[in-house]
Design a protein around this motif. Structure first.
Motif, PDB file in Angstrom:
ATOM      1  N   TRP A   1      -5.055   7.153   8.918  1.00 39.91           N
ATOM      2  CA  TRP A   1      -6.273   7.549   9.623  1.00 39.91           C
ATOM      3  C   TRP A   1      -7.223   6.373   9.846  1.00 39.91           C
ATOM      4  N   PHE A   2      -6.999   5.255   9.141  1.00 39.26           N
ATOM      5  CA  PHE A   2      -7.874   4.089   9.306  1.00 39.26           C
ATOM      6  C   PHE A   2      -7.293   3.154  10.352  1.00 39.26           C
ATOM      7  N   GLY A   3      -8.045   2.895  11.387  1.00 40.22           N
ATOM      8  CA  GLY A   3      -7.534   2.083  12.490  1.00 40.22           C
ATOM      9  C   GLY A   3      -7.960   0.637  12.469  1.00 40.22           C
ATOM     10  N   GLY A   4      -8.675   0.211  11.416  1.00 40.76           N
ATOM     11  CA  GLY A   4      -9.165  -1.161  11.356  1.00 40.76           C
ATOM     12  C   GLY A   4      -8.159  -2.110  10.746  1.00 40.76           C
ATOM     13  N   PRO A   5      -8.550  -3.374  10.571  1.00 37.58           N
ATOM     14  CA  PRO A   5      -7.642  -4.387  10.019  1.00 37.58           C
ATOM     15  C   PRO A   5      -7.551  -4.286   8.504  1.00 37.58           C
ATOM     16  N   SER A   6      -6.579  -4.991   7.949  1.00 35.02           N
ATOM     17  CA  SER A   6      -6.535  -5.140   6.494  1.00 35.02           C
ATOM     18  C   SER A   6      -7.620  -6.135   6.086  1.00 35.02           C
ATOM     19  N   LEU A   7      -7.847  -6.218   4.802  1.00 37.51           N
ATOM     20  CA  LEU A   7      -8.886  -7.125   4.320  1.00 37.51           C
ATOM     21  C   LEU A   7      -8.564  -8.569   4.687  1.00 37.51           C
ATOM     22  N   LEU A   8      -7.319  -9.001   4.479  1.00 33.94           N
ATOM     23  CA  LEU A   8      -6.950 -10.383   4.784  1.00 33.94           C
ATOM     24  C   LEU A   8      -7.028 -10.650   6.281  1.00 33.94           C
ATOM     25  N   GLN A   9      -6.615  -9.689   7.077  1.00 33.38           N
ATOM     26  CA  GLN A   9      -6.691  -9.876   8.535  1.00 33.38           C
ATOM     27  C   GLN A   9      -8.138 -10.065   8.988  1.00 33.38           C
ATOM     28  N   HIS A  10      -9.050  -9.327   8.375  1.00 34.20           N
ATOM     29  CA  HIS A  10     -10.457  -9.485   8.743  1.00 34.20           C
ATOM     30  C   HIS A  10     -10.966 -10.854   8.313  1.00 34.20           C
ATOM     31  N   LEU A  11     -10.614 -11.282   7.099  1.00 33.26           N
ATOM     32  CA  LEU A  11     -11.054 -12.590   6.629  1.00 33.26           C
ATOM     33  C   LEU A  11     -10.518 -13.716   7.512  1.00 33.26           C
TER      34      LEU A  11
END
Length: 637
Positions: free
Chosen positions: A217-227
């Motif tokens: 249900w979460f469509g955002g990036p992973s933590l590492l991808q965001h960093l």
């Protein structure tokens, strides 16, 4: 041969790619047991940045110290202190470097306990982004508010809200959305404009380095991808060129350069600059680096500037664009995070270090204390460990500065204890006080030398210190009487007498005692400036304030006389009945009973009133004074 060349070329290309990757500095913070160290350890593990011996050590440590029933306890990778492993908490700030194909990272794992707030602020002071962890079961806690407030105070504009331990709430979307909404409201209150929220499980690896199937249900990036992809560049500064001088480079008589790091703007040979706080102007002749001269230096470059003219420039000065210079002032409004076990007392002198410059500073007023749990403003006369206050600062020399919101390097400072050299506070400059612009030194035709000459004497300050009942006022009174008979111009400032007038508004708390001595020291300096020999008879219990007083005078003008009488003797004398009242609890903060007396370590004269007649002691003081004046030529300060 061709294979070797291809390999060398590939290595060079790889190294060049690594050198040009951007660097992100971030911190992990949050409340105790939210999983900060586990998250960072999981990141190092998932990015395959651990050597075989580190993995083997982690397996052994997990069996001995781990909390995961024999499975890998990733928190142990960064909890390096034995106390941290024993208690299962982070105490110190743990710095780690790692990199991926897209970016390099320096991360500071910050402690969650309230008592280590100062450690957290240290990590946040150089970060561009904060990873704020929240336990999905608990939601926002007091430390979440505290750490977010400090992030906002220290200028961190980007927060990654990591809602951790989602596996313990069955990966429920509703839980995550509620915490996300609560935090976005909090961040808006704290002045943090950019928030990205990610649900994850640091222990299981969900949404840490890659997207989790458990939370489709979460469509955002992973933590590492965001960093790896977040853009944290600060808005383009409207400031002109600024470079604090770190070192004056003089390898030979033919070269004089000024080394430092450009903290704002850019510069090129031929540009006109101004050196602050002196205000002298010149032009840049060369921009020198180890790799040769540059045609232009920009923000972040470490360079050595040479100027077209010979100028008196030293470490701590700021070289700036002449057309757009920074402000210069010696009084400020500032936020302060107190980091010492001993409380901050207004009026006490400290060293203030800003950039490459160190000056003496005093907190002249605490406007209010900030309750970092609720952000409410509270009245305060002192700041205790980990408390934040909004204060007025006064420096003994003007400095070039920028508000912290515009330039970290010229707006952030630390306070240093003058006795221990320990860092005791960190602060951010807000603005210069307008009063500083309205006050200037007025030139006077008659100086201290002329005033002393007409009196036929060398002015001095005799500072008598000792416990109540030690006999200091008795000795000081007799000294003045004899000096007066010898034709000297004197004045005696006695502690009790001054409290009837100048200091009648002060009590006996530590704060009031500091202000008591500050005022008397300033009056004494004016009396010496008038050509008098001034005798000061005050308990003056703290070394810091006596050193502050000494610093106001020229060399040889200040003589510290320690009337060294034991406490039990003073209590037996008790000429005013104060010791009896103090021991009965009728008087609070009485020196020697429930308030400390810090004996002088190296006074010019030590007097023992228990076995030597007062007239002998008084004569010894006079002989010491006259001997010191024979050695000192009378010159203006």
């Amino acid at each position: 041969m061709g294979i070797e060349l291809d390999a060398a070329t590939a290595i060079d290309a790889y190294l060049q790619q690594h050198e040009t990757k951007s660097l992100l500095r971030f911190i992990t913070c949050g409340s105790v047991d939210d999983g900060k160290s586990t998250l960072l350890g999981r990141l190092l593990y998932d990015t395959k940045l651990l050597f075989d011996d580190q993995l083997a050590a982690l397996e052994g440590d997990s069996r001995r110290h781990g909390t995961q029933n024999g499975e890998l306890d990733f928190a142990l990778l960064v909890d390096g202190l034995s106390a941290e492993r024993e208690q299962g908490i982070t105490i110190d700030v743990a710095y780690r470097f790692f990199s991926t194909d897209q970016r390099k990272f320096i991360v500071a794992d910050c402690p969650g306990h309230e008592q280590y707030t100062r450690n957290m602020a240290t990590g946040a002071s150089t970060a561009d982004l904060a990873v704020v962890l929240v336990d999905a079961r608990k939601g926002l806690l007091t430390q979440t508010r505290r750490h977010t407030y400090i992030c906002g105070l220290l200028g961190i504009r980007h927060v990654l809200l990591a809602v951790n331990k989602m596996d313990l709430v069955e990966y429920g979307e509703a839980v995550f959305r509620r915490i996300e909404a609560d935090y976005r409201e909090l961040a808006a209150q704290m002045g943090v404009p950019h928030v990205t929220a990610i649900p994850l499980s640091a222990l299981r690896g969900d949404n840490v380095s890659s997207r989790s199937q458990q939370m489709a249900w979460f469509g955002g990036p992973s933590l590492l991808q965001h960093l790896e992809t977040v853009q944290v560049a600060r808005p383009a500064s409207a400031l002109g060129f600024r470079m604090p001088v770190q070192w004056v480079c003089r390898p030979d008589q033919g070269f004089r350069g000024y080394a430092g790091q450009v903290v704002a703007g850019s510069i090129a040979p031929g540009d006109e600059v101004v050196v602050l706080p002196a205000g002298v102007r010149s032009k840049v002749a060369r921009i020198v680096t180890a790799d040769g001269d540059l045609h232009r230096a920009t923000d972040g470059d470490a360079v050595t500037l040479t100027l077209a003219d010979e100028r008196d420039i030293s470490r701590g000065d700021v070289i700036a664009a002449a057309s757009q210079p920074p402000q210069v002032a010696d009084q400020f409004a500032a936020h302060l995070l107190w980091m010492d076990e001993a409380a901050l007392l207004p009026g006490r002198p400290y060293w203030l270090k800003i950039g490459t410059r160190t000056v003496t500073a005093q907190i002249t007023e605490i406007k209010h204390r900030v309750d970092v749990n609720t952000q409410a403003r509270r009245p305060a006369k002192r700041l205790e460990l980990n408390e934040v206050g909004y204060c007025n600062l006064s420096l003994d020399h003007a400095i070039a500065f920028e508000p912290y919101a515009q330039c970290r390097e010229l707006g952030a400072f630390i306070l240093i204890d003058r006795q221990t050299n320990a860092t005791i506070a960190a602060g951010t400059l807000d603005f210069a006080l307008r009063r500083a612009e309205n006050i200037h030194w007025q030139h006077l035709e008659v100086d201290r030398v002329a005033r002393a000459r007409i009196k036929g004497q060398q002015p001095a300050c005799l500072w008598f210190t000792g416990l109540s009942g030690s006999g200091k006022s008795t000795v000081a009174n007799l000294v003045e009487k004899r000096l007066h008979a010898m034709g000297y111009h004197t004045y005696l400032l006695d502690g009790d007498n001054v409290r009837h007038g100048l200091n009648r508004d002060l009590g006996f708390t530590e704060e009031d005692r500091v202000e008591n001595i500050r005022r008397v020291a300033e009056v004494s300096r004016l009396m010496v400036d008038a050509g008098l020999i001034v005798l000061v008879s005050f308990i003056s219990p703290f070394r810091s304030e006596r050193r502050m007083a000494r610093a106001l005078f020229g060399e040889g003008e200040f003589l510290e006389v320690f009337v060294d009488t034991p406490l039990d003797v003073c209590a037996q004398r008790d000429p005013k009945g104060l010791y009896a009242k103090a021991r009965a609890g009728e008087i609070k903060n009485f020196t020697g009973i429930d308030s400390p007396y810090e004996a002088p370590e190296d006074p010019e004269l030590r007097l023992d009133t228990t076995g030597t007649p007062v007239d002998v002691l008084a004569q010894r003081v006079i002989e010491t004074l006259l001997a010191s004046q024979e050695e000192k030529p009378q010159t203006p300060r």
